[in-house]
Design a protein around this motif. Sequence first.
Motif, PDB file in Angstrom:
ATOM      1  N   GLU A 360       0.810  -1.221   0.000  1.00  0.00           N
ATOM      2  CA  GLU A 360       0.000   0.000   0.000  1.00  0.00           C
ATOM      3  C   GLU A 360       0.839   1.266   0.000  1.00  0.00           C
ATOM      4  N   ASN A 361       1.937   1.288   0.774  1.00  0.00           N
ATOM      5  CA  ASN A 361       2.783   2.487   0.824  1.00  0.00           C
ATOM      6  C   ASN A 361       3.399   2.784  -0.541  1.00  0.00           C
ATOM      7  N   THR A 364       0.687   4.132  -2.886  1.00  0.00           N
ATOM      8  CA  THR A 364       0.411   5.546  -2.614  1.00  0.00           C
ATOM      9  C   THR A 364       1.445   6.445  -3.297  1.00  0.00           C
ATOM     10  N   SER A 420      -9.228  -1.435   0.568  1.00  0.00           N
ATOM     11  CA  SER A 420      -8.324  -0.417   1.098  1.00  0.00           C
ATOM     12  C   SER A 420      -8.845   0.990   0.814  1.00  0.00           C
ATOM     13  N   LYS A 422      -7.360   3.748   1.675  1.00  0.00           N
ATOM     14  CA  LYS A 422      -6.246   4.589   1.257  1.00  0.00           C
ATOM     15  C   LYS A 422      -6.077   4.534  -0.256  1.00  0.00           C
ATOM     16  N   SER A 423      -6.193   3.340  -0.826  1.00  0.00           N
ATOM     17  CA  SER A 423      -6.065   3.192  -2.280  1.00  0.00           C
ATOM     18  C   SER A 423      -7.188   3.922  -3.000  1.00  0.00           C
ATOM     19  N   GLN A 425      -8.904   6.493  -1.877  1.00  0.00           N
ATOM     20  CA  GLN A 425      -8.680   7.940  -1.743  1.00  0.00           C
ATOM     21  C   GLN A 425      -7.631   8.416  -2.735  1.00  0.00           C
ATOM     22  N   ASP A 426      -6.586   7.617  -2.909  1.00  0.00           N
ATOM     23  CA  ASP A 426      -5.550   7.970  -3.890  1.00  0.00           C
ATOM     24  C   ASP A 426      -6.133   8.005  -5.302  1.00  0.00           C
ATOM     25  N   ASN A 465     -13.500  10.662   5.784  1.00  0.00           N
ATOM     26  CA  ASN A 465     -12.587  11.251   4.790  1.00  0.00           C
ATOM     27  C   ASN A 465     -12.789  10.633   3.417  1.00  0.00           C
ATOM     28  N   MET A 466     -13.093   9.337   3.404  1.00  0.00           N
ATOM     29  CA  MET A 466     -13.331   8.654   2.132  1.00  0.00           C
ATOM     30  C   MET A 466     -14.558   9.246   1.434  1.00  0.00           C
TER      31      MET A 466
END
Length: 1208
Positions: A360-361, A364, A420, A422-423, A425-426, A465-466
Amino acid sequence: MSNISYHISNLLEKMTSTDKDFRFMATNDLMMELQKDSIKLDEDSEKKVVTMLLKLLEDKNGEVQNLAVKCLGPLVSKVKEYQVEIMVDTLCSNMMSDKEQLRDISSMGLKTVIAELPPCSAGTTNRIGQSNDWRKCPPLLSGTLISFHASILTSLLPQLTSPRMAVRKRAIMALGHLVPSCSTTLFTQLTEHLLAELGRGQQTSTTRTYIQCLATVSRQGGHRVGEHLEKIIPMVMTFCSVEDDELREYCFQAFEAFLICYFYIRCPKEMYITYDPNYNYDVDEGGDEDGDESMDTEDGEDEDQESDDEYSDDDDMSWKVRRSSVKCLEAVISTRRDLLVELYGSVAPTLLARFKEREENVKTDIFVAFVALLKQTRPSQGLITTATEPGVQEDPAITLLKKQVPTVVKALHKQLKEKSMKSRQDCFSLLTELANVLPGALGKHIPSLIPGIVHSLTDKSTSSNMKIDALSFLNVLLCSHPPAVFQPHMKAILPPVVQCVEDPFYKITSEALLVTQQMVTIICPLGDKLPAFDVKPYVKDVFSATLKRLKAADIDQEVKERAISCMGHIVCHLGDQLGGDLQPTLQIFLERLKNEITRLTAVKTLTLIATSPLRIDLRPLLTEGIPILASFLRKNQRALKLSTLTALNMIVMNYSDSLKPPMIEAVLNELPALIEENDMHISQVAVMLLTCIAKVCPSSLSKIGNTVLPGVFHLVHSPLLQGGALSAILEFFKALVVTKAGNMGYNDLLKALTGPFHGSGKATDPTPMHRQSYYSVARCVAALSSVCPKEASGMVTGFIQEVKNPKCSESVRILSFLCLGEAGRTMNLGGQKELKTVILEAFSSPNEEVKSAASCALGNICVGNLEEYLPFMLTEIGSQAKRRYLLLHSLKEVISACSTESLLAHVEDIWALLFKNRECAEEGTRSVVAECLGKLTMVNPAQLLPRLKQQLSSGSPVARSTVVTAVKFTIVDQPVPIDSLLKGCIGDFLKTLQDKDPNVRRVALVMFNSAAHNKPSLIRGLLASVLPSLYNETQIRKDLIREVEMGPFKHTVDDGLDVRKAAFECMYTLLDSCLDCLDIFEFLDRVEEGLKDHYDIRMLTFIMLARLCCLCPNAVVQRLDRLIEPLRVTCTTKVKAGSVKQEFEKQEELRRSAMRAVAALLSISEVEKSPAMADFANQIRTNAEMASILESIQGDTRSSTVESMDTS
């Protein structure tokens, strides 16, 4: 004092106890006492405390040792300096001990002591400098220790090979702190040592340390590493192929540091791609189609590590390599906009292929890199965009990006449904940037994006946030695409958005209301030529959700405002669907209008509703609402005044039949205070409201003669009136005369307008009228005459008589000529037989302003009667040499104002006449001829532009300068037909930059400057060949400098100064329009020379330097050492005591301008890492006069920033 001494003695006694708890408590109590400001120690107590604390550093208990270290900090300010020296001596001695624990704790103690030392402690500094163990004290390596830098470096370098990793890391940190303040010699010594050690091919762990150290040195040393990069980069490259993932990671981190700190690396561009592991990935295109979720793998070395079986293995370090290489690529993207096309061809596909990354990092960072690529595709800040100009080709990078859009969407389609967050959102961040860069490009892919958006809004596990990111992207998408694209998908999109409107978190609600507002405009766009769409299924849900938020009083301010705005759009677009809910909703708006917090938003919303083509029934609101709106015109809030005036204008225009006299009177009472020259924009909108009232309710203006009109007349006579405000007043006077409102007829208005000029300059009114007032009044008189043709004839006769009357004042004659000219534009004055004679006689007037007004009048009259006056004018130009300059000005007015069709028949006659005068001896006449030629060329560019080009081969430099100046006037800031032709031949005109005659080169530079400012697309492709000539003109030429004897004195004259000044002006313009096409370091070379040039040139280069600090601070920092000295010389130079006042004023202005450049330099982050800049800044701060100037400039900058942020 005795009580304190006794208490301290007790504590010191307990510190000798064999019980560690006693020692700990006593040391803790001592620390509490030392932190009190009131404590004062006698000499004996000082000695005992210092001795005991130093002894406790060797205590067997670690907690006691740490407390003793903490006590040293506050103790420094409580004891005399010689006691501090004892402390430092002991600590430095301990750091040489064989005991590792004592060395460590002593280094911490020394760090604590130094942090509390005053800036100047020479004795202490000398003792510190004698210590050889620096790995524990990196913050101490400041300029204070400059005399010990060499020994510090000698001590630190061996620590890079220490067997302990912690020591190696501390040594790298210490070297990083040393680099910014060390000398160039030491920096070179450090760099060469690191390269030499790397070249020995030592064990891998040592190599990693040296590469990490190189990266740190680069980050801290900034531009200083630039001259060593040719050796460093090939060396680091060789280690990228070593089979060690951690070493590869450090190599790419080093590359990233090199790119960020010295982004114009002069080495093969291929190096960034050739040594990036991302370029070895084997992209399996069939993966997506088959639903295969396996990740792409790299060729060769990383294939095994990337497999599913080994990816989660703790020993797998390949993800670090991928992450560091992606960050390195991001650094390339962010710093090398000139490689954009190449990056889209090679880097973009690689990044797209890696969207499947499982770590994931790393994923991003891949998204961040692609977003950086998209941001670089936007025009640079400050660049003048030219996309609307005809014939301008699309940016190649944009073309390549458009081709890759389907691939981007395909790659993100599956990502938007991943677990995920985070993914996801990216993904939304990337898509948002893509929609901003290419508006409308996602239209064909909406069906692929909708499921992902809906999933992120409805999934129960989705974070706040999503949801906010998904709504934000959806809003951008809605704003950047046509309604027809979304209408088929409303059934899927609308319910989750409406659900978000009811979310308890205010930020989600606010964003959802914004999206709902945009959706309302999509499901029911206003206009006739739009496809039919059934809105009924959606009205109830949208209205109910928004109404609930509109009614709520206990919600966030942002939600209140957006609920009002959203409901306004619903009423505006769907008002005919609301039925009985409409009027109660409007009443809520009325309530919000009364609330101080929401009134501005409510006013804007009412304006929107009033403009709706649905003709929403606002009558129930007007009785109470109009007086409230009128009261807002008295408020100090400027934005509220402007919005209220706009709202009233719309209401009067669309609801005049519902307005009662008291309502309009309430508004009229507030207008006089708004019509004043202090705020022209408010005055303009207020006059527009008056015009609207005059057209629809003329009877209501019967009393404005003593209230509003005096303010309007004062505005007409103001020197500030121009543009939109003047146009508004012209329309108002027309409406006033046509509707016969205000009880003032044509003659009354004419008298009020021209009256002040009859008394201007006389004893009764000694104040002369400003020149702008003449033109404003003339425009007003002409406007009145255009709607009153019967009265206009008598007016013209009257003005002619005033011009002929020798007893009339000069101001009256000037005004009369200007009025005749403005009136002649719109009406044929051919019947006035004596007018030509009167104008020609005025050309002989001793008053220059009368002659200028007569010239302007002749040109304007000719515009209205071309067939009679143009032949007359051309004849006069050919026969009257003394009047030629004024007649040419008249001709310029004709060419500028007449339409292309009306001039075509006369082009040849005018052209022939102008060409006869292109070599006129008077420079002023040649300038007017050139302007006429340029403007005439635009009438028939296909035929006339080649004729201008032919004249470049003329043997006369005067003729060449006239032709080049003429081209300048063909370059305007609006798209015109000549642009495509000019782009093909402007290169030939720019060749005159190499002309032998200095004046031709000067006018060529002026023309080049005009092109760069108004139409940079004309010259962007030619910069590679033109810039050398431009830069050549910035150099001082000794052959153009001569001495002139003036009596007993000799005066130096520089004939090349004007050319150099024009060249530097071009350079400044290029910063704003073509920055991405410049080699910034070559540009800075010229700026550096300009800083040492003549007064005028230095003033320009100081401004350029300040601008460069904003546009490309990294490049400026890399040349800092060479830029500071000219600034220092300017700031410290003093004028000789016997000099004239003007010399003192010039030097003061130079100094202030240089200080502005210094202030801009100091605003660059970490600029004082440069020793030269730090020294100069210190010199300024210690000089009261220079410090005062700098402080005032920085204060002005801060206040202007605050003003620019004020959006009201």
